[in-house]
Design an enzyme around this catalytic site. Sequence first.
Site, PDB file in Angstrom:
ATOM      1  N   HIS A 112      11.428  22.282-130.892  1.00  0.00           N
ATOM      2  CA  HIS A 112      11.782  21.777-129.565  1.00  0.00           C
ATOM      3  C   HIS A 112      13.064  20.940-129.677  1.00  0.00           C
ATOM      4  O   HIS A 112      13.055  19.861-130.242  1.00  0.00           O
ATOM      5  CB  HIS A 112      10.649  20.928-128.996  1.00  0.00           C
ATOM      6  CG  HIS A 112       9.374  21.690-128.810  1.00  0.00           C
ATOM      7  ND1 HIS A 112       9.072  22.377-127.659  1.00  0.00           N
ATOM      8  CD2 HIS A 112       8.331  21.886-129.652  1.00  0.00           C
ATOM      9  CE1 HIS A 112       7.886  22.963-127.782  1.00  0.00           C
ATOM     10  NE2 HIS A 112       7.425  22.683-128.983  1.00  0.00           N
ATOM     11  N   ASP A 159       7.013  23.080-135.345  1.00  0.00           N
ATOM     12  CA  ASP A 159       6.672  22.581-134.008  1.00  0.00           C
ATOM     13  C   ASP A 159       7.253  21.178-133.828  1.00  0.00           C
ATOM     14  O   ASP A 159       6.613  20.269-133.282  1.00  0.00           O
ATOM     15  CB  ASP A 159       5.164  22.577-133.769  1.00  0.00           C
ATOM     16  CG  ASP A 159       4.796  22.344-132.303  1.00  0.00           C
ATOM     17  OD1 ASP A 159       5.697  22.431-131.440  1.00  0.00           O
ATOM     18  OD2 ASP A 159       3.616  22.060-132.007  1.00  0.00           O
ATOM     19  N   ASN A 191      10.693  25.216-123.162  1.00  0.00           N
ATOM     20  CA  ASN A 191      10.194  24.220-122.208  1.00  0.00           C
ATOM     21  C   ASN A 191      11.195  23.083-122.032  1.00  0.00           C
ATOM     22  O   ASN A 191      10.951  21.925-122.358  1.00  0.00           O
ATOM     23  CB  ASN A 191       8.807  23.704-122.601  1.00  0.00           C
ATOM     24  CG  ASN A 191       8.764  23.146-124.008  1.00  0.00           C
ATOM     25  OD1 ASN A 191       9.638  23.411-124.826  1.00  0.00           O
ATOM     26  ND2 ASN A 191       7.730  22.368-124.302  1.00  0.00           N
TER      27      ASN A 191
END
Length: 447
Positions: A64, A318, A96
């Site tokens: 991310h 992650d 996202n």
Amino acid sequence: MSENWLIQGARVLDPANDLDAVRDVLVADGKIARVGASIDSDGLPVVDASGLLLTPGFVDLHCHLREPGFEYKETIATGTRAAVQGGFTTVCSMANTDPVVDTPATVAFILERAKNAGAARVSPLAAVTQGFGGTQLVEMAALSDAGVVAFSDDGLPIADARMMRHALEYSLLVGKPIVNHCEEPSLAHGGVMNEGLTSLRLGLPGMPAEAEETMVARDALLARRTGGHVHIAHVSTQGSVQIIRAAKQQGVRITAEVTPHHLTLTDAIVAESLPVEDGSALAYDTQAKVKPPLRTETDVEALIEGLNDGTIDAIATDHAPHSTTDKLCEFSEAESGISCLETAFSQAYQLVQDGRITLQTLISKLTVEPSRVFDLPTGTLAPGAPADVVLLDLTSSWIVDPLAFASKGKNTPIAGTTLPARVALTFVAGRPVQVADGYEQRGATQT
């Protein structure tokens, strides 16, 4: 800065080419030119890699970077700088963001920012559904042409089974996998940590393993029905490993990843208090709050077994950076996620030290195998491949200091922990983009 080097005298470990020996590596025009014994430098700059391990640069399938929209947590520049600090030369950025990555224009923005940052390569993922709404598929062909490597609504599961089926069917047209955050919402609802003895003792609402396993089983069945490629993000339970193993044995196109924290930590760490600057402490360690939650030792053992027998294809970070205020609050209100690009390799290397996986397995799960999952041209030292290389000092150790992270995210539950092995130097396309303190004398100059 020169993209032509001779990296000399390293132990070269390249699982893609079944190589583990002391070798020299010749880099020319940003690519691997030759790997061999006693290569003449012919006047090229030389990097002294004696005593170090040289591998292909690490590939992270799940990262991310937060930009666009959440630059207070991370930017593409800070995230890719953190990546090369941790030995990752390619990171696959999740969709996202704000706006969600569901148009070619947003993909182009990310690729341009990554190019300007000049650190790790960025391979973006796009959303599966427009705006993460779960009701309408994105234009997969246009996004694939724009440069995305996979599709995922990560952060949100694709809860509607019919939508997941359609996504897998359409993905066949572009040859890109569908990545799902497997979490059955009605079972996971309200859970903030793993459901078990620890959550019962702490009085925190739990998220049962079955919330993950139910959706893993559904996705395996849909992949079998459609012939599409489903990739299971951040596997965390014993049952999920068993389902994926059985599906692979049946020929289902299913791959999976696991994080370093799910391999090395359990839900017991949540019970530790989190100190704050005024000398007080939060009751539970919100830095250990992550989705899926940290599980039990039984789950950890199953995940390690899954790595060893090939059920799990890759170790992915992650990496989920958050601001301080996202974590310094009540456990139920805290954001989920760990900032871990810079600690991932050393955390996973603990398993090698403990004899639970081999060094060959670790490097394979960080290089060639993730590259194969998303069909990337990385993870190998074959002649002609990009000269994305990491040099590792396995004899060193270091103390995790979040304040020293290149990432804006300082959120880690292992602050103060002594970890083994250091990333000494990182090259991307033949350029030294990271040289750790103490390794400058090796001959590389950071760009």
